[in-house]
Motif scaffolding. Structure first.
Motif, short mmCIF file in Angstrom:
data_model
loop_
_atom_site.label_atom_id
_atom_site.label_comp_id
_atom_site.label_asym_id
_atom_site.label_seq_id
_atom_site.Cartn_x
_atom_site.Cartn_y
_atom_site.Cartn_z
N UNK A 125 -45.03 -11.76 25.96
CA UNK A 125 -45.18 -10.75 27.26
C UNK A 125 -46.79 -10.82 27.34
N UNK A 126 -46.94 -11.15 28.71
CA UNK A 126 -48.50 -11.27 29.07
C UNK A 126 -48.90 -10.02 30.03
N UNK A 127 -49.85 -9.59 30.12
CA UNK A 127 -50.30 -8.29 30.96
C UNK A 127 -51.38 -8.20 31.60
N UNK A 219 -42.82 -11.21 31.43
CA UNK A 219 -42.01 -11.18 30.24
C UNK A 219 -41.45 -12.63 30.35
N UNK A 220 -42.01 -13.63 29.48
CA UNK A 220 -41.58 -15.06 29.17
C UNK A 220 -40.60 -15.41 27.88
N UNK A 223 -38.63 -21.50 26.53
CA UNK A 223 -39.35 -22.63 26.97
C UNK A 223 -40.49 -22.23 27.99
N UNK A 224 -40.30 -20.95 28.71
CA UNK A 224 -41.36 -20.63 29.40
C UNK A 224 -42.64 -19.91 28.45
N UNK A 225 -42.23 -19.19 27.57
CA UNK A 225 -43.20 -18.74 26.67
C UNK A 225 -43.87 -19.99 26.01
N UNK A 282 -43.77 -22.88 35.17
CA UNK A 282 -43.65 -22.99 33.71
C UNK A 282 -42.37 -23.91 33.71
N UNK A 283 -42.44 -24.48 32.59
CA UNK A 283 -41.11 -25.57 32.39
C UNK A 283 -40.00 -24.99 32.28
N UNK A 284 -38.89 -25.84 32.73
CA UNK A 284 -37.51 -25.20 32.31
C UNK A 284 -37.01 -26.31 31.33
N UNK A 285 -36.01 -26.19 30.57
CA UNK A 285 -35.30 -27.04 30.08
C UNK A 285 -34.52 -28.05 30.68
N UNK A 286 -34.59 -29.29 30.15
CA UNK A 286 -33.80 -30.29 30.85
C UNK A 286 -32.39 -30.27 31.30
#
Length: 363
Positions: A125-127, A219-220, A223-225, A282-286
């Motif tokens: 979680x980044x805020x 909230x990530x 893979x986003x985190x 942000x990247x997503x899984x393949x």
């Protein structure tokens, strides 16, 4: 004037190793490598998330693990032991837990240590703590009601995976006890929360020293985190990256004549807030491995059973396919809802791969 503050407000990850990576002794070994073995952890014979033991510090830091007796396992339940080993040890740091980490080392130093431990990140979680009134929730809500906000997908079109929701609590006199604006949901890989932190603290009977305090939280998960952390490790400024991620998720706009909302002008208040930041994705899984495993399981374990049932049903002059079509629809489990949300985040090429695998079931 109090300076606004960007922060990490939740961190959770799993350390997975081998048969030696479970149990209390393994936990203590990992704590020692992290330099946290001097903290006063309370040991509990209960756990969460499928673990049977835990260690905690006032719920600021929670560690979940499995304690097992290996003589209870033989060839018949070797699969269960393998699952326990793969679960590894799970660490959760709440906001207060993150403050404890910050007293010990910088975040970049922490991420280097966690890299060495080969952790698998599950949530970050980044805020932004706003003490100056950068955003007006009433203005935002009015914009949302008018349809003047866009949730952005990879192609910068409207993305239903970040639906809007509002929650507001009222006291006995009908006065607001705090408003929360959500984009996304708890099953999403990304969720945004805008809320009145001061009201939240007062509701919990916690003294708040600030006259104004709003928090804007992203909230990530998984893979986003991981991608956010990897970008931080390249030296990108935390505040700059936070604003770019937020800008890549939602955009408030002023109504225009163009039928495509994506071409409407960004609202001035939003442009000022994100400081003109260009959105970053942000990247997503393949490919969704959970969905892939489900298709494989149906192919290997279910299809033959269904074909057998179809033959038996036919002998009784029954149509199994029609019965299945008309069967009662059961509510999806949280895991299935999560799989569906993850599928929604795949791009069109990745979705087509899943469709092709489903088609191949008929081959």
């Amino acid at each position: 004037m109090i300076e606004n503050n960007y922060l990490i407000d939740w961190l959770s990850f799993t350390i997975q190793s081998d048969i030696n990576g479970i149990g209390k002794s393994a936990v203590k070994g990992f704590l020692e490598r992290m330099g946290l073995d001097n903290l006063p952890f309370l040991e509990k014979e209960t756990g969460r998330h499928g673990y049977n033991r835990s260690m905690s510090i006032q719920n600021y830091i929670n560690i979940y693990y499995n304690e097992v007796k290996f003589n209870e396992f033989d060839e018949d339940n070797a699969e269960k032991l393998d699952r326990i080993i793969k679960m590894g040890i799970h660490f959760e740091f709440s906001g207060q837990g993150c403050r404890i980490l910050e007293q010990e080392k910088s975040w970049l130093d922490w991420f280097k240590i966690l890299d060495d431990l080969k952790v698998r990140y599950s949530r970050l979680d980044i805020a932004l703590d706003d003490f100056q009134g950068l955003l007006d929730f009433d203005v935002m809500e009015e914009k949302i009601k008018k349809g003047e906000v866009i949730s952005l997908s990879r192609t910068r079109n409207i993305d239903s995976s970040l639906d809007f929701k509002k929650a507001e609590k009222l006291d006995n006199n009908g006065n607001s006890k705090g408003k929360t604006i959500y984009f996304g949901n708890r099953q999403s890989l990304m969720m945004i929360r805008f809320y009145d932190k001061k009201r939240e603290q007062e509701e919990k009977k916690i003294s708040c020293p600030y006259s104004f305090w709003q928090r804007y939280e992203i909230v990530l998960k998984r893979e986003k985190a991981t991608d956010f952390i990897n970008k931080l490790k390249t030296g990108v400024d935390f505040a700059e990256l936070y604003l770019k991620v937020l800008a890549g998720l939602i955009r408030f706009v002023d109504r225009g004549v163009d039928k495509n909302k994506a071409r409407w002008k960004t609202s001035e208040f939003w442009s000022d807030f994100i400081k003109g930041s260009e959105g970053v994705k942000l990247k997503s899984k393949n490919l969704d491995p959970s969905l892939d495993k489900t298709i494989k399981w149906i192919d290997e374990s279910v299809m033959t059973s269904l074909q057998l049932l179809a033959e038996v049903a036919k002998m009784g002059d029954l149509d199994l396919l029609e019965i299945l079509k008309n069967s009662k629809i059961r509510e999806k489990s949280d895991r299935q809802k999560s799989m569906l949300n993850e599928f929604d985040l795949l791009n069109e090429k990745q979705k087509q791969e899943i469709f092709n695998k489903i088609k191949d079931l008929a081959v």
